[in-house]
Design a protein around this motif. Structure first.
Motif, PDB file in Angstrom:
ATOM      1  N   UNK A  31     -16.669 -59.817 -25.125  1.00  0.00           N
ATOM      2  CA  UNK A  31     -15.998 -59.010 -24.109  1.00  0.00           C
ATOM      3  C   UNK A  31     -16.957 -58.123 -23.308  1.00  0.00           C
ATOM      4  N   UNK A  32     -16.535 -57.796 -22.108  1.00  0.00           N
ATOM      5  CA  UNK A  32     -17.151 -56.697 -21.373  1.00  0.00           C
ATOM      6  C   UNK A  32     -16.337 -55.471 -21.754  1.00  0.00           C
ATOM      7  N   UNK A  41      -7.000 -62.117 -23.674  1.00  0.00           N
ATOM      8  CA  UNK A  41      -8.393 -62.105 -24.131  1.00  0.00           C
ATOM      9  C   UNK A  41      -8.458 -62.510 -25.596  1.00  0.00           C
ATOM     10  N   UNK A  42      -7.569 -61.910 -26.348  1.00  0.00           N
ATOM     11  CA  UNK A  42      -7.602 -62.113 -27.798  1.00  0.00           C
ATOM     12  C   UNK A  42      -7.282 -63.546 -28.185  1.00  0.00           C
ATOM     13  N   UNK A  68     -21.845 -58.528 -26.738  1.00  0.00           N
ATOM     14  CA  UNK A  68     -21.010 -57.451 -26.221  1.00  0.00           C
ATOM     15  C   UNK A  68     -21.658 -57.046 -24.901  1.00  0.00           C
ATOM     16  N   UNK A  69     -20.961 -57.241 -23.804  1.00  0.00           N
ATOM     17  CA  UNK A  69     -21.513 -56.851 -22.513  1.00  0.00           C
ATOM     18  C   UNK A  69     -21.247 -55.370 -22.310  1.00  0.00           C
ATOM     19  N   UNK A  93     -14.859 -48.554 -26.392  1.00  0.00           N
ATOM     20  CA  UNK A  93     -14.081 -49.783 -26.195  1.00  0.00           C
ATOM     21  C   UNK A  93     -14.541 -50.915 -27.119  1.00  0.00           C
ATOM     22  N   UNK A  94     -15.773 -50.855 -27.556  1.00  0.00           N
ATOM     23  CA  UNK A  94     -16.210 -51.852 -28.533  1.00  0.00           C
ATOM     24  C   UNK A  94     -15.458 -51.656 -29.838  1.00  0.00           C
TER      25      UNK A  94
END
Length: 473
Positions: A31-32, A41-42, A68-69, A93-94
């Motif tokens: 993800x970004x 997304x999930x 991980x962006x 957010x990560x």
RNA sequence: GGCGGCUUAGCCAAGUGGUAAGGCGACGGUCUGCAAAACCGUUAUUCAGCGGUUCGAACCCGCUAGCCGCCUCCA
């Protein structure tokens, strides 16, 4: 058993032949981390998780890498908006992303790598491209990849560059590129970037979007590796560009098999904030759904098909999962508690003479998942197993535990028996009194009260019994 | 305009040449004070429509209709 996977590059289902026997190297686009992940997304990460589990089930050793962006236009823009440092913002957010994954029982990749921790790797890759003549610096100082120099651009997506000029979105305003199709390897710092920049031989700035995947995947998996996975929207331009820059740099074929998950649709269309159909795991929980019901829901459709999400279909999945658990609880009790919470933790103790009946079932399950991850078929095998009249309860439990290594639905995880709330206990006593007095109206009223507390009372031959209520009951 | 994909019961969907998986829901029966649960049974002569190939097609080919996606930073 042969594993077949669909390869986007060849557009065919092919036998999977690993570079090294019984090992697989997988790179998955992560993800970004600029916002919450939504259930669409999930879906992609659930797919990648089943891919991973399928390989383990087949006895493969795995190197599963995900990026991980944590630096790009959006992370910079939104961290400033929230008044946070880029690091603090993306870490926030990560963490939420990883928590969501955990809720869906998605196993962590072996290597989770952040873009910002690999800037030197990216710089040296850009340097190599520059040395080989694939890169050029434009008037504004940014460094671009020269697509015209790379043979075979478009081989993954089938895109025809000459047709791109008619495309709807061509941003020609930002930078000075030699060709509209060229993409940035290294972007020049500008005021909007604030504190975010790195020094490099190409000037002060930050990496382009695609370079991180090339740099990190080859760092951890080598110049050539088995599988690269992501969702379909990444085929172009992201993966196409990754191929160009990686193969240009190494001069070797890069990825052997490309796997792409189709999108989740909501009410038959794309998820979007304006349609108010943008759902997160937290939204499902809020409505009382088990996150694993969403995982089950993902398995009702094949990963290469668009899957239509509606609350009705999620409810169906929730009910199916609950029914499955109820069946398993029955199997357990028919085993008279002589088994522990998990009869065959690894599901690997099969093969003894009394278990030969179950190898046929295992083969059915294995055929399903090894056929390009046919999870809907695997779920059907699961149900057939549960309902089979040829298997003992112990055999069924062993098989379910075995399947669940891939399904990851925690089917054998015993619910902690937390006991009933005192209030429910008391109501049950009162109801028993009413029933002895044949006060049916009173009995029914109390049943309603107990239901309101989340429990269902059932009257059987041995008197009343309670269970937790099912979804929507 | 270019490219790709989809259309299977009330809903979600497998199956891709040998005669329609599975789940949810619904209906009927047994049981029950009534329910629920459970158990038993039923629930697509047919796979968007039309035509073709074939001994045989939901599966292959063509046409028509409808839907979805991608076409430069969206999983």
């Amino acid at each position: 058993m042969v594993i077949k996977l669909y390869n986007t590059m060849t557009r065919k289902k092919e036998e999977f032949i690993p570079l090294k026997p019984n090992q697989a190297g997988i790179y998955a686009c992560g993800p970004t981390v600029y916002n919450y992940a939504h259930i669409g997304n999930l879906r992609t990460y659930v797919f990648e998780d089943t891919l991973r589990r399928m390989f383990h089930y087949n006895g493969f050793a795995l190197s599963h890498v995900m990026n991980i962006t944590d630096v790009d236009d959006k992370t910079i823009r939104d961290s400033q908006k929230e008044g946070m440092s880029l690091k603090g913002f993306t870490e926030k957010y990560t963490k939420i992303f990883l928590d969501d994954c955990a809720a869906l029982n998605i196993q962590q990749p072996d290597i989770l790598c952040k873009a910002t921790e690999h800037i030197p790797d990216m710089i040296s890759l850009v340097q190599r491209l520059s040395d080989k003549g694939y890169a050029y610096k434009s008037g504004d100082g940014a460094t671009y990849f020269n697509i015209a120099k790379f043979q075979g651009y478009g081989k993954l997506s089938g895109i025809d560059l000459s047709g791109l000029k008619a495309g709807a979105r061509v941003a020609s305003d930002e930078y000075e590129k030699e060709s509209l199709s060229d993409f940035a390897l290294w972007k020049t710092w500008d005021q909007k970037d604030g504190e975010v920049f790195w020094d490099s031989p190409f000037g002060k700035g930050r990496p382009g979007w695609h370079i991180e995947c090339s740099a990190m995947s080859t760092k951890y998996l080598g110049d050539t590796f088995d599988i690269h996975a992501g969702a379909v929207d990444l085929i172009f331009p992201h993966h196409e560009n990754e191929i160009a820059q990686t193969e240009a740099a190494t001069g070797k074929p890069w990825v052997r098999c490309w796997m792409h998950a189709e999108h989740l649709l909501v009410d038959g269309g794309k998820m979007s904030k304006s349609l108010n159909n943008f759902y997160r795991v937290a939204d499902l929980k809020e409505k009382g759904y088990d996150p694993l019901a969403y995982r089950y829901f993902c398995f009702t459709g094949h990963y290469r098909s668009q899957l239509n999400f509606t609350w009705e279909s999620l409810t169906a999945a929730q009910r199916a999962l609950e029914n499955l658990r109820a069946e398993i609880a029955k199997l357990r009790s028919s085993e008279g508690g002589k088994l522990g919470t998990d009869p065959t933790p690894e599901g690997e103790k099969m093969g003894s003479s009394e278990d030969k009946d179950i190898t046929g079932w295992k083969d059915k399950f294995l055929s399903a998942i090894n056929d390009d991850l046919n999870l809907p078929q695997a779920i059907a095998v699961l149900w057939d197993t549960v309902k089979s009249s040829d298997l003992s309860s112990a055999q069924k439990l062993a098989l379910i535990g075995d399947y669940d290594r891939v399904l990851g639905l925690n089917l054998l995880e015993s619910k902690k028996d937390s006991g009933l709330p005192a209030e429910v206990e008391q109501l049950l006593r009162k109801r028993q009194e009413a029933r002895t007095a044949k006060d049916w109206a009173g009995s029914d009223a109390i049943r309603g009260q107990i239901l309101a507390l989340g429990y269902v009372v059932e009257d059987g031959k041995g008197g009343q019994t309670v269970r937790e209520k099912k979804f929507g009951e």
